[in-house]
Design a protein around this motif. Structure first.
Motif, short mmCIF file in Angstrom:
data_model
loop_
_atom_site.label_atom_id
_atom_site.label_comp_id
_atom_site.label_asym_id
_atom_site.label_seq_id
_atom_site.Cartn_x
_atom_site.Cartn_y
_atom_site.Cartn_z
N GLU A 34 0.86 -1.19 0.00
CA GLU A 34 0.00 0.00 0.00
C GLU A 34 0.89 1.23 0.00
N PHE A 35 0.82 2.03 -1.07
CA PHE A 35 1.62 3.24 -1.17
C PHE A 35 0.94 4.39 -0.46
N ASN A 36 1.72 5.23 0.19
CA ASN A 36 1.22 6.42 0.87
C ASN A 36 0.87 7.45 -0.19
N PRO A 37 -0.40 7.85 -0.30
CA PRO A 37 -0.80 8.79 -1.35
C PRO A 37 -0.17 10.19 -1.18
N ARG A 38 0.34 10.49 0.02
CA ARG A 38 1.03 11.77 0.20
C ARG A 38 2.45 11.72 -0.36
N GLN A 39 2.92 10.52 -0.68
CA GLN A 39 4.28 10.35 -1.20
C GLN A 39 4.29 9.89 -2.67
N VAL A 40 3.24 9.16 -3.07
CA VAL A 40 3.24 8.52 -4.38
C VAL A 40 1.96 8.87 -5.14
N ALA A 42 1.38 7.77 -8.43
CA ALA A 42 1.00 6.59 -9.21
C ALA A 42 2.08 5.53 -9.07
N TYR A 43 1.69 4.29 -9.32
CA TYR A 43 2.64 3.18 -9.28
C TYR A 43 2.15 2.07 -10.20
N ARG A 44 3.10 1.20 -10.55
CA ARG A 44 2.77 0.07 -11.42
C ARG A 44 3.67 -1.09 -11.04
N LEU A 45 3.07 -2.25 -10.80
CA LEU A 45 3.81 -3.47 -10.53
C LEU A 45 4.31 -4.03 -11.85
N LEU A 46 5.60 -4.37 -11.89
CA LEU A 46 6.18 -4.96 -13.10
C LEU A 46 6.11 -6.48 -12.99
N GLY A 47 5.37 -7.09 -13.87
CA GLY A 47 5.20 -8.54 -13.84
C GLY A 47 4.10 -8.95 -12.89
N TYR A 48 3.98 -10.23 -12.66
CA TYR A 48 3.00 -10.82 -11.73
C TYR A 48 1.56 -10.62 -12.17
N THR A 95 3.60 0.63 2.83
CA THR A 95 3.46 -0.42 3.83
C THR A 95 3.38 -1.75 3.11
N VAL A 96 4.15 -2.72 3.60
CA VAL A 96 4.14 -4.06 3.04
C VAL A 96 3.48 -4.99 4.04
N LYS A 97 2.48 -5.72 3.58
CA LYS A 97 1.80 -6.71 4.42
C LYS A 97 2.05 -8.09 3.82
N LEU A 98 2.40 -9.03 4.67
CA LEU A 98 2.67 -10.39 4.25
C LEU A 98 1.80 -11.33 5.06
N ARG A 99 1.04 -12.16 4.38
CA ARG A 99 0.23 -13.19 5.05
C ARG A 99 0.74 -14.55 4.62
N TYR A 100 0.76 -15.48 5.55
CA TYR A 100 1.22 -16.82 5.25
C TYR A 100 0.65 -17.80 6.26
N GLU A 110 -0.13 -12.61 9.87
CA GLU A 110 0.19 -11.42 9.09
C GLU A 110 1.35 -10.66 9.72
N LEU A 111 2.26 -10.22 8.86
CA LEU A 111 3.35 -9.33 9.24
C LEU A 111 3.15 -8.02 8.48
N THR A 112 3.38 -6.90 9.14
CA THR A 112 3.24 -5.60 8.50
C THR A 112 4.48 -4.77 8.80
N ARG A 113 5.03 -4.13 7.77
CA ARG A 113 6.20 -3.28 7.92
C ARG A 113 6.03 -2.02 7.10
N ALA A 114 6.32 -0.88 7.71
CA ALA A 114 6.34 0.39 6.99
C ALA A 114 7.73 0.57 6.38
N VAL A 115 7.77 1.12 5.19
CA VAL A 115 9.03 1.40 4.51
C VAL A 115 9.13 2.91 4.35
#
Length: 186
Positions: A34-40, A42-48, A95-100, A110-115
Motif C-alpha cells: 500500500e503506497f502512501n498517497p502523500r508520497q506517491v 501513481a505506481y505500477r507493478l512490473l510482472g506478476y 506499507t508491506v503486508k505479508l500473510r502466510y 500477518e506481518l506488517t512493515r512500513a518502509v
C-alpha cells in the motif's frame, strides 16, 4: 518443475535448488503493498499479472496462493511516480503486508512493515538492484510491453554488467549471454 537444457541447469535444479523445492516453509503466501498517497501519485507493478489478487482476497484464508521453500526469495519491482519533486519528501513511502500459513496450518498470520523513503539516489543501489532492473527491462523488451519506453538490449546489457558482481555460479553471465543472443535475433 524445471526446464533442464544442459549440465549447468541440471546442477542448479537438482542440487542447488532441490531442498527449496522439497521443503515448504510457508504456504498460501500473499503480499500486499500500500503506497502512501502523500508520497506517491501513481505506481505500477512490473510482472506478476497472472498472480494478482483482489484486495478483499488478501485476508481470505480460503484463497490459494503461492508456497515458499527453503532458500527461496521473491522480488517485486514497482515503477513509482513520487509526489512533487523527487527527493523533497520524507517519511513513510509504503506499507508491506505479508500473510502466510505454516506448512501444516490452516490459519494465516500477518506481518506488517512500513518502509520509509531515505532519499537514496540510484548511485547507492546494490548490484542485485541493477541486475534485477536488467532482468525486468529484458522482460519488457521480450513482451514488447507498451511501458518499455526507451528500453533497449544495449541498456539491458549495461545494467546487467553493472549488477553482475562476483557471480560465483555464472548465472548472471549466462543471462548476459542470453541477452546477447536475443539482441542478435533482432
Amino acid at each position: 518443475y524445471a526446464y533442464i537444457d544442459g549440465a549447468r541447469e541440471a546442477r542448479k535444479a537438482l542440487v542447488e535448488q532441490m531442498l527449496g523445492t522439497l521443503v515448504t516453509i510457508a504456504k498460501d503466501v500473499k503480499v500486499q503493498v500500500e503506497f502512501n498517497p502523500r508520497q506517491v501519485v501513481a505506481y505500477r507493478l512490473l510482472g506478476y499479472e497472472n498472480r494478482l489478487l483482489r484486495a478483499e482476497d488478501f485476508k481470505d484464508d480460503k484463497k490459494d496462493a503461492g508456497e515458499i521453500g527453503v532458500g527461496h526469495t521473491v522480488t517485486a519491482l514497482y515503477e513509482v511516480v513520487p509526489v512533487g519533486e523527487a527527493g523533497a519528501s520524507s517519511g513513510e513511502l509504503l506499507t508491506v503486508k505479508l500473510r502466510y500459513k505454516m506448512p501444516e496450518g490452516d490459519r494465516s498470520q500477518e506481518l506488517t512493515r512500513a518502509v520509509t523513503e531515505a532519499g537514496a539516489g540510484s548511485g547507492e543501489a546494490s548490484e542485485d538492484f541493477w541486475f534485477t532492473a536488467a532482468v525486468a527491462e529484458f522482460g519488457m523488451l521480450l513482451r514488447d510491453s507498451p511501458y518499455k519506453g526507451s528500453a533497449s538490449y544495449e541498456g539491458v546489457l549495461e545494467l546487467g554488467k553493472r549488477g553482475k558482481g562476483e557471480d560465483a555460479e555464472g548465472y548472471r553471465a549466462e543471462f548476459l549471454e542470453l541477452v546477447e543472443k536475443a539482441r542478435g535475433l533482432k
